[in-house]
Design an enzyme around this catalytic site. Structure first.
Site: not given
Ligand code: DX5
Ligand code: ZN
Length: 215
Positions: A167, A135, A31
């Site tokens: 995801d 997050f 990410d």
């Protein structure tokens, strides 16, 4: 397939967290964050390059950034097999320049409008977010089941070929339901790195494989 996501792993202990997965998990999810599209910062190119050189995972890079081209250029020296960026940026894939040979995906937040057909037809994969991005360890959004179902139905109706990846907040509690809704692959952060990584990866992979066996 299960794609471990290192955002929620201890960044100080990445080497020890990733070592058990080397040669086991073929595809690692990275990410990237800009503090603008999402209110957080994650990794720079140096640590990603070192992870690639040390472990040899094929990299699936998720650009959670407002200006994908800027970040794609910053990370262009790192071999990336899959790249996804967000539909909410309003940028079309043909407006971006990607490294050659990458598969291109578009990620959608839980409350985003559907990706239009003209774009869907060109994508290699769609990332249906199970959480609002930014997050690791965020709460699962139940609308994800409907979102996965919609992209699955659309793919069938229009004979598109994109993969559907979920995801965010994927766990042993929802992975079968998400598979039943039509998901192909799963990005898992906390569900792997807040546990014994190899054991958790193996359990989730087995759940997926067993389900495949009954299709
Ligand atoms: C969330 C990221 C995810 C994250 C998943 O914004 O895109 O890839 O690492 O982590 P978990 O599984 O903890 O939600
Ligand atoms: Zn991600």
């Amino acid at each position: 397939m299960i794609l471990p996501s290192i955002l929620s792993a201890s960044h100080l202990r990445l080497f020890e967290k990733l070592t058990p997965l080397a040669g086991v998990a073929p595809r690692l999810h990275i990410d990237l964050e800009d503090g603008v599209f999402v209110p957080n910062l994650s990794f720079g190119p140096k640590v990603i390059q070192e992870i690639y050189e040390t472990f040899g995972f094929a990299l699936d890079v998720h650009y959670m950034v407002q200006d994908p081209q800027r970040f794609i250029d910053i990370f262009s020296g790192i071999p990336q097999r899959w790249i996804s960026y967000h539909a909410e940026t309003g940028i079309l894939p043909n407006e971006l320049s990607f490294p050659s040979g990458t598969s291109i995906g578009m990620a959608v937040n839980p409350d985003s409008k559907r990706i239009p057909d003209a774009v869907l037809s060109s994508l290699d994969f769609v990332v249906v977010m199970g959480v609002y991005p930014g997050f690791g360890g965020a709460s699962f959004e139940d609308v994800t089941y409907d979102n996965v179902s919609w992209y699955h139905s659309r793919r069938t109706e229009r004979r598109y070929s994109y993969d559907i990846v979920v995801d965010g907040a994927v766990s042993r509690d929802n992975i079968i339901g998400l598979k039943q809704s039509g998901a192909d692959h799963f990005v898992v952060g906390s569900g792997i790195f807040k546990h014994d990584p190899l054991k958790a990866y193996t359990e989730l992979s087995n759940l997926c494989d067993n389900y495949d066996g009954h299709q």
